[in-house]
Design a protein around this motif. Structure first.
Motif, PDB file in Angstrom:
ATOM      1  N   THR A 290       0.828  -1.199   0.000  1.00 52.31           N
ATOM      2  CA  THR A 290       0.000   0.000   0.000  1.00 52.31           C
ATOM      3  C   THR A 290       0.865   1.253   0.000  1.00 52.31           C
ATOM      4  N   SER A 291       1.904   1.261   0.825  1.00 50.98           N
ATOM      5  CA  SER A 291       2.786   2.418   0.909  1.00 50.98           C
ATOM      6  C   SER A 291       3.507   2.665  -0.411  1.00 50.98           C
ATOM      7  N   VAL A 292       3.981   1.604  -1.049  1.00 50.69           N
ATOM      8  CA  VAL A 292       4.659   1.741  -2.346  1.00 50.69           C
ATOM      9  C   VAL A 292       3.700   2.288  -3.394  1.00 50.69           C
ATOM     10  N   THR A 293       2.468   1.768  -3.391  1.00 53.28           N
ATOM     11  CA  THR A 293       1.474   2.234  -4.358  1.00 53.28           C
ATOM     12  C   THR A 293       1.158   3.705  -4.161  1.00 53.28           C
ATOM     13  N   ILE A 294       1.011   4.134  -2.908  1.00 49.78           N
ATOM     14  CA  ILE A 294       0.728   5.539  -2.625  1.00 49.78           C
ATOM     15  C   ILE A 294       1.883   6.426  -3.078  1.00 49.78           C
ATOM     16  N   THR A 295       3.104   5.936  -2.917  1.00 46.48           N
ATOM     17  CA  THR A 295       4.282   6.680  -3.386  1.00 46.48           C
ATOM     18  C   THR A 295       4.223   6.882  -4.894  1.00 46.48           C
ATOM     19  N   ILE A 296       3.887   5.828  -5.615  1.00 47.09           N
ATOM     20  CA  ILE A 296       3.804   5.909  -7.083  1.00 47.09           C
ATOM     21  C   ILE A 296       2.689   6.852  -7.509  1.00 47.09           C
ATOM     22  N   VAL A 297       1.526   6.725  -6.863  1.00 46.96           N
ATOM     23  CA  VAL A 297       0.403   7.612  -7.180  1.00 46.96           C
ATOM     24  C   VAL A 297       0.772   9.061  -6.885  1.00 46.96           C
ATOM     25  N   GLY A 298       1.452   9.282  -5.754  1.00 47.97           N
ATOM     26  CA  GLY A 298       1.894  10.625  -5.417  1.00 47.97           C
ATOM     27  C   GLY A 298       2.785  11.222  -6.493  1.00 47.97           C
ATOM     28  N   ALA A 299       3.669  10.400  -7.049  1.00 44.70           N
ATOM     29  CA  ALA A 299       4.558  10.876  -8.116  1.00 44.70           C
ATOM     30  C   ALA A 299       3.757  11.335  -9.338  1.00 44.70           C
ATOM     31  N   PHE A 300       2.698  10.583  -9.674  1.00 47.91           N
ATOM     32  CA  PHE A 300       1.868  10.942 -10.818  1.00 47.91           C
ATOM     33  C   PHE A 300       1.005  12.179 -10.553  1.00 47.91           C
ATOM     34  N   LEU A 301       0.754  12.461  -9.276  1.00 44.53           N
ATOM     35  CA  LEU A 301      -0.106  13.594  -8.931  1.00 44.53           C
ATOM     36  C   LEU A 301       0.660  14.909  -8.758  1.00 44.53           C
ATOM     37  N   ILE A 302       1.984  14.844  -8.807  1.00 45.29           N
ATOM     38  CA  ILE A 302       2.782  16.056  -8.583  1.00 45.29           C
ATOM     39  C   ILE A 302       2.434  17.144  -9.592  1.00 45.29           C
ATOM     40  N   VAL A 303       2.403  16.804 -10.863  1.00 38.76           N
ATOM     41  CA  VAL A 303       2.108  17.801 -11.901  1.00 38.76           C
ATOM     42  C   VAL A 303       0.659  18.280 -11.823  1.00 38.76           C
ATOM     43  N   PRO A 304      -0.341  17.372 -11.772  1.00 40.04           N
ATOM     44  CA  PRO A 304      -1.734  17.848 -11.699  1.00 40.04           C
ATOM     45  C   PRO A 304      -2.026  18.726 -10.486  1.00 40.04           C
ATOM     46  N   PHE A 305      -1.301  18.530  -9.395  1.00 39.87           N
ATOM     47  CA  PHE A 305      -1.552  19.304  -8.186  1.00 39.87           C
ATOM     48  C   PHE A 305      -0.663  20.542  -8.074  1.00 39.87           C
ATOM     49  N   GLY A 306      -0.004  20.919  -9.152  1.00 38.41           N
ATOM     50  CA  GLY A 306       0.732  22.178  -9.123  1.00 38.41           C
ATOM     51  C   GLY A 306       2.214  22.088  -9.389  1.00 38.41           C
ATOM     52  N   GLY A 307       2.735  20.881  -9.677  1.00 36.49           N
ATOM     53  CA  GLY A 307       4.146  20.748  -9.995  1.00 36.49           C
ATOM     54  C   GLY A 307       5.015  20.563  -8.759  1.00 36.49           C
ATOM     55  N   TRP A 308       6.321  20.570  -8.994  1.00 37.34           N
ATOM     56  CA  TRP A 308       7.294  20.328  -7.923  1.00 37.34           C
ATOM     57  C   TRP A 308       7.789  21.652  -7.353  1.00 37.34           C
ATOM     58  N   ASN A 309       7.517  21.862  -6.078  1.00 39.37           N
ATOM     59  CA  ASN A 309       8.026  23.042  -5.384  1.00 39.37           C
ATOM     60  C   ASN A 309       9.345  22.711  -4.696  1.00 39.37           C
ATOM     61  N   PRO A 310      10.205  23.711  -4.500  1.00 43.44           N
ATOM     62  CA  PRO A 310      11.433  23.449  -3.728  1.00 43.44           C
ATOM     63  C   PRO A 310      11.081  22.900  -2.347  1.00 43.44           C
ATOM     64  N   VAL A 311      11.871  21.943  -1.881  1.00 40.24           N
ATOM     65  CA  VAL A 311      11.596  21.296  -0.593  1.00 40.24           C
ATOM     66  C   VAL A 311      12.587  21.807   0.442  1.00 40.24           C
ATOM     67  N   PRO A 312      12.146  22.705   1.320  1.00 33.97           N
ATOM     68  CA  PRO A 312      13.044  23.196   2.380  1.00 33.97           C
ATOM     69  C   PRO A 312      13.505  22.041   3.262  1.00 33.97           C
ATOM     70  N   LEU A 313      14.683  22.191   3.827  1.00 32.38           N
ATOM     71  CA  LEU A 313      15.261  21.127   4.653  1.00 32.38           C
ATOM     72  C   LEU A 313      14.382  20.824   5.868  1.00 32.38           C
ATOM     73  N   ASP A 314      13.799  21.869   6.466  1.00 30.57           N
ATOM     74  CA  ASP A 314      12.958  21.616   7.637  1.00 30.57           C
ATOM     75  C   ASP A 314      11.680  20.863   7.258  1.00 30.57           C
ATOM     76  N   ASP A 315      11.142  21.129   6.056  1.00 31.63           N
ATOM     77  CA  ASP A 315       9.972  20.378   5.583  1.00 31.63           C
ATOM     78  C   ASP A 315      10.326  18.908   5.380  1.00 31.63           C
ATOM     79  N   LEU A 316      11.516  18.668   4.817  1.00 30.00           N
ATOM     80  CA  LEU A 316      11.949  17.285   4.609  1.00 30.00           C
ATOM     81  C   LEU A 316      12.107  16.567   5.941  1.00 30.00           C
ATOM     82  N   GLY A 317      12.651  17.266   6.930  1.00 33.10           N
ATOM     83  CA  GLY A 317      12.802  16.664   8.253  1.00 33.10           C
ATOM     84  C   GLY A 317      11.458  16.364   8.889  1.00 33.10           C
TER      85      GLY A 317
END
Length: 302
Positions: free
Chosen positions: A184-211
């Protein structure tokens, strides 16, 4: 089952709810910077690595054809729907409000089990379900100034999560819980990758957000594991009400971490939903005791 096992199960259930709610808070913290697709992808990737490592060490992995079982696919679809709607809703409404609506999930599962699986639900539990959803309506307040369409996304999350839980009941016991979580987790990861563009594209990821997402992923993994341990340790009728401790965590985290102050409508609706859920659990416990008593009487007579 021993009383001590029930106490352990209740503690584990409470820890699971705390872990899940902390994960939600971490997601809420990054919603201003990252899109829903990014959050699903980044958090899913980290969580997948953790679960896959543990599943591999515990020899819980199974052939990929296992995921093609109809109930397995329905469960995965439900989890995907729940993730998309809930994460997107968290970017729009306070965490305590979203969590309060989500407390209707056990009632939705009971209703779904009656409608889809043919489980017997008496008028008392149907009444509890109806009262619980009145509480949800009080929280979201359709037509009121405090209403937002994002509240309906959480209702959608309740429906899809209920579908997930009902489908989980139909998956054979030969399929390990860790394998279900991993795929389930792997599938959600893949779906998330496909949804990046439809939901507004890739924004810069601040280090604190990643943490924060990494910490949320660890909490999500901890929640999965402690929930499984709880269900296998104590009696379900005893430990299930401790699911509602997540609302306490949501209010505390919302207040002290996110600055979200719950209003009287949210608190009133939450009280109604939780009370209805607790009554439904109580009725289920009464019915289970009656069934056991009937079985014992039949065995004695025979």
């Amino acid at each position: 089952m021993a009383f001590n096992d029930n106490i352990k199960g209740a503690i584990l259930m409470s820890l699971a709810m705390a872990s899940f709610t902390i994960n939600d808070a971490m997601v809420k913290l990054v919603t201003d910077d990252l899109t829903t697709g990014q959050i699903m992808f980044i958090r899913g990737a980290i969580t997948s690595v953790l679960i896959l490592l543990v599943a591999w060490r515990m020899k819980a992995l199974r052939p990929l054809k296992t995921v093609l079982q109809p109930w397995f696919m329905l469960r995965t679809a439900g989890e995907i729907g729940a993730s998309i709607t809930y994460i997107h809703a968290l970017s729009k409404i306070p965490l305590p409000n979203a969590s309060a609506i989500l407390q209707a999930l056990p009632l939705a599962v009971t209703m779904g089990a009656a409608l889809l699986l043919g489980e017997q639900v008496g008028w008392r539990r149907w009444s509890a379900i109806a009262v619980g959803f009145v509480g949800v309506m009080i929280i979201i307040r359709p037509g009121a100034e405090g209403f937002t369409a994002a509240s309906l996304l959480v209702v959608g999350s309740v429906i899809t999560a209920a579908t997930r839980d009902i489908a989980t009941k139909k998956i054979g016991p030969d399929v390990p819980s860790l394998f279900i979580s991993a795929t389930t987790s792997v599938t959600i990861t893949i779906v998330g990758a496909f949804l990046i563009v439809p939901f507004g594209g890739w924004n810069p990821v601040p280090l604190d957000d990643l943490g924060e997402l990494a910490f949320g992923s660890v909490m999500l993994f901890a929640g999965y594991q402690t929930l499984i341990m709880a269900m296998r340790t104590g009696e379900i009728s005893f430990i299930a009400p401790f699911r509602y401790t997540s609302l306490i965590w949501a209010i505390m985290l919302g207040l002290f971490l996110l600055g979200d102050i719950p209003d009287i409508w949210m608190l009133t609706g939450s009280a109604i939903v939780v009370s209805a859920g607790l009554y439904a659990f109580y009725r289920e416990t009464v019915l289970q005791r009656r069934r056991l008593a009937e079985i014992e009487n039949n065995l004695t007579v025979s």
